[in-house]
Design a protein around this motif. Structure first.
Motif, PDB file in Angstrom:
ATOM      1  N   GLY A  35       0.788  -1.221   0.000  1.00 23.83           N
ATOM      2  CA  GLY A  35       0.000   0.000   0.000  1.00 23.83           C
ATOM      3  C   GLY A  35       0.819   1.268   0.000  1.00 23.83           C
ATOM      4  N   TRP A  36       0.117   2.361  -0.058  1.00 22.34           N
ATOM      5  CA  TRP A  36       0.706   3.702  -0.032  1.00 22.34           C
ATOM      6  C   TRP A  36       0.223   4.446   1.204  1.00 22.34           C
ATOM      7  CZ3 TRP A  36       4.464   5.149  -3.280  1.00 22.34           C
ATOM      8  CH2 TRP A  36       4.615   4.433  -4.471  1.00 22.34           C
ATOM      9  N   PHE A  37       1.164   5.099   1.829  1.00 24.53           N
ATOM     10  CA  PHE A  37       0.884   5.926   2.990  1.00 24.53           C
ATOM     11  C   PHE A  37       1.497   7.303   2.748  1.00 24.53           C
ATOM     12  CE2 PHE A  37      -0.720   2.880   6.157  1.00 24.53           C
ATOM     13  CZ  PHE A  37      -0.489   1.705   5.460  1.00 24.53           C
ATOM     14  N   ARG A  38       1.071   8.271   3.523  1.00 26.03           N
ATOM     15  CA  ARG A  38       1.670   9.594   3.409  1.00 26.03           C
ATOM     16  C   ARG A  38       1.796  10.232   4.791  1.00 26.03           C
ATOM     17  NH1 ARG A  38      -3.272  12.725   0.249  1.00 26.03           N
ATOM     18  NH2 ARG A  38      -4.712  12.903   2.042  1.00 26.03           N
ATOM     19  N   GLN A  39       2.718  11.165   4.844  1.00 27.75           N
ATOM     20  CA  GLN A  39       2.969  11.823   6.128  1.00 27.75           C
ATOM     21  C   GLN A  39       3.472  13.234   5.901  1.00 27.75           C
ATOM     22  OE1 GLN A  39       5.833   9.799   8.636  1.00 27.75           O
ATOM     23  NE2 GLN A  39       4.851  10.572  10.486  1.00 27.75           N
ATOM     24  N   VAL A  40       2.956  14.150   6.694  1.00 26.79           N
ATOM     25  CA  VAL A  40       3.461  15.518   6.719  1.00 26.79           C
ATOM     26  C   VAL A  40       4.115  15.734   8.078  1.00 26.79           C
ATOM     27  CG1 VAL A  40       1.765  16.366   5.081  1.00 26.79           C
ATOM     28  CG2 VAL A  40       1.261  16.456   7.519  1.00 26.79           C
ATOM     29  N   PRO A  41       5.084  16.617   8.155  1.00 23.38           N
ATOM     30  CA  PRO A  41       5.778  16.840   9.431  1.00 23.38           C
ATOM     31  C   PRO A  41       4.806  17.193  10.550  1.00 23.38           C
ATOM     32  CG  PRO A  41       6.965  17.896   7.654  1.00 23.38           C
ATOM     33  CD  PRO A  41       5.672  17.409   7.066  1.00 23.38           C
ATOM     34  N   GLY A  42       4.983  16.537  11.679  1.00 22.27           N
ATOM     35  CA  GLY A  42       4.153  16.828  12.836  1.00 22.27           C
ATOM     36  C   GLY A  42       2.846  16.061  12.897  1.00 22.27           C
ATOM     37  N   LYS A  43       2.594  15.261  11.856  1.00 17.70           N
ATOM     38  CA  LYS A  43       1.357  14.482  11.835  1.00 17.70           C
ATOM     39  C   LYS A  43       1.668  12.999  11.699  1.00 17.70           C
ATOM     40  CE  LYS A  43      -1.815  17.997  10.065  1.00 17.70           C
ATOM     41  NZ  LYS A  43      -2.904  18.263   9.082  1.00 17.70           N
ATOM     42  N   GLU A  44       0.694  12.178  12.062  1.00 18.21           N
ATOM     43  CA  GLU A  44       0.874  10.743  11.948  1.00 18.21           C
ATOM     44  C   GLU A  44       0.809  10.304  10.488  1.00 18.21           C
ATOM     45  OE1 GLU A  44      -1.077   9.402  16.253  1.00 18.21           O
ATOM     46  OE2 GLU A  44      -1.990   8.785  14.368  1.00 18.21           O
ATOM     47  N   ARG A  45       1.489   9.193  10.235  1.00 22.20           N
ATOM     48  CA  ARG A  45       1.435   8.622   8.899  1.00 22.20           C
ATOM     49  C   ARG A  45       0.031   8.060   8.672  1.00 22.20           C
ATOM     50  NH1 ARG A  45       6.588   5.201   7.076  1.00 22.20           N
ATOM     51  NH2 ARG A  45       7.458   7.203   7.784  1.00 22.20           N
ATOM     52  N   GLU A  46      -0.532   8.332   7.499  1.00 20.80           N
ATOM     53  CA  GLU A  46      -1.894   7.882   7.219  1.00 20.80           C
ATOM     54  C   GLU A  46      -1.944   7.023   5.963  1.00 20.80           C
ATOM     55  OE1 GLU A  46      -4.791  10.755   6.098  1.00 20.80           O
ATOM     56  OE2 GLU A  46      -3.407  11.951   4.896  1.00 20.80           O
ATOM     57  N   GLY A  47      -2.829   6.057   5.986  1.00 21.64           N
ATOM     58  CA  GLY A  47      -2.998   5.194   4.828  1.00 21.64           C
ATOM     59  C   GLY A  47      -3.754   5.891   3.720  1.00 21.64           C
ATOM     60  N   VAL A  48      -3.323   5.694   2.505  1.00 21.59           N
ATOM     61  CA  VAL A  48      -3.957   6.298   1.332  1.00 21.59           C
ATOM     62  C   VAL A  48      -4.696   5.235   0.526  1.00 21.59           C
ATOM     63  CG1 VAL A  48      -3.561   7.542  -0.817  1.00 21.59           C
ATOM     64  CG2 VAL A  48      -2.229   8.118   1.229  1.00 21.59           C
ATOM     65  N   ALA A  49      -4.003   4.174   0.179  1.00 21.02           N
ATOM     66  CA  ALA A  49      -4.606   3.109  -0.615  1.00 21.02           C
ATOM     67  C   ALA A  49      -3.834   1.818  -0.396  1.00 21.02           C
ATOM     68  CB  ALA A  49      -4.619   3.471  -2.099  1.00 21.02           C
ATOM     69  N   LEU A  50      -4.569   0.726  -0.327  1.00 24.85           N
ATOM     70  CA  LEU A  50      -3.988  -0.592  -0.108  1.00 24.85           C
ATOM     71  C   LEU A  50      -4.497  -1.574  -1.151  1.00 24.85           C
ATOM     72  CD1 LEU A  50      -2.158  -1.075   2.433  1.00 24.85           C
ATOM     73  CD2 LEU A  50      -3.753   0.813   2.746  1.00 24.85           C
ATOM     74  N   ILE A  51      -3.676  -2.566  -1.433  1.00 24.99           N
ATOM     75  CA  ILE A  51      -4.106  -3.677  -2.270  1.00 24.99           C
ATOM     76  C   ILE A  51      -3.638  -4.955  -1.585  1.00 24.99           C
ATOM     77  CG2 ILE A  51      -2.049  -3.499  -3.758  1.00 24.99           C
ATOM     78  CD1 ILE A  51      -3.916  -4.301  -6.111  1.00 24.99           C
ATOM     79  N   ASP A  52      -4.577  -5.867  -1.310  1.00 25.76           N
ATOM     80  CA  ASP A  52      -4.174  -7.066  -0.585  1.00 25.76           C
ATOM     81  C   ASP A  52      -3.644  -8.128  -1.533  1.00 25.76           C
ATOM     82  OD1 ASP A  52      -7.583  -8.194   0.169  1.00 25.76           O
ATOM     83  OD2 ASP A  52      -6.357  -8.490  -1.624  1.00 25.76           O
ATOM     84  N   SER A  53      -3.182  -9.222  -0.951  1.00 24.60           N
ATOM     85  CA  SER A  53      -2.542 -10.258  -1.756  1.00 24.60           C
ATOM     86  C   SER A  53      -3.503 -10.886  -2.755  1.00 24.60           C
ATOM     87  CB  SER A  53      -1.940 -11.335  -0.847  1.00 24.60           C
ATOM     88  OG  SER A  53      -2.935 -11.886  -0.017  1.00 24.60           O
ATOM     89  N   GLY A  54      -4.805 -10.753  -2.506  1.00 27.09           N
ATOM     90  CA  GLY A  54      -5.791 -11.284  -3.433  1.00 27.09           C
ATOM     91  C   GLY A  54      -6.211 -10.302  -4.511  1.00 27.09           C
ATOM     92  N   GLY A  55      -5.692  -9.075  -4.411  1.00 30.57           N
ATOM     93  CA  GLY A  55      -5.990  -8.063  -5.418  1.00 30.57           C
ATOM     94  C   GLY A  55      -7.107  -7.099  -5.053  1.00 30.57           C
TER      95      GLY A  55
END
Length: 121
Positions: A35-55
């Protein structure tokens, strides 16, 4: 050793598009959740999009309708197509992978170094 290397970040004006890539090596990528995550300084890392092993794909509310995650299992490359970018999308974007499933929580085992995305208004 699992390695993830992101690329494709950059600076773009609001409304523009970018495509991020994450090249994976050192494991059988098709059996991992990624998956993809993003983070800005001073904030927690957040999930953007995930793809599991099954697609199956999962997208955060903030990215839904604008971002699309995909994966090339043969080449072990994870993509994030980002359209209609907004200034609030500005962040360091990270690729993550692991055998466990954590949804959009940043608890995956393997992480890349990140690629910066900057969106100007």
């Amino acid at each position: 050793q699992v390695q993830l290397v992101e690329s494709g970040g950059g600076s773009v004006q609001a409304g523009g598009s970018l495509r991020l890539s994450c090249v994976a090596s050192g494991y059988d990528g098709s059996s991992y959740n990624m998956g993809w995550f993003r983070q800005v300084p001073g904030k927690e890392r957040e999930g953007v999009a995930l793809i599991d092993s099954g697609g199956s794909r999962y997208t955060s509310d903030s990215a839904k309708g604008r971002f699309t995650i995909s994966k090339d299992n043969a080449k072990l490359i994870l993509y994030l197509q980002m359209n209609s970018l907004k200034p609030e999308d500005t962040a360091m974007y990270y690729c993550a992978a692991g055998r466990g499933w954590y949804g959009l929580r940043p608890e995956y085992r393997y992480w890349g170094q990140g690629t910066q995305v900057t969106v100007s208004s």
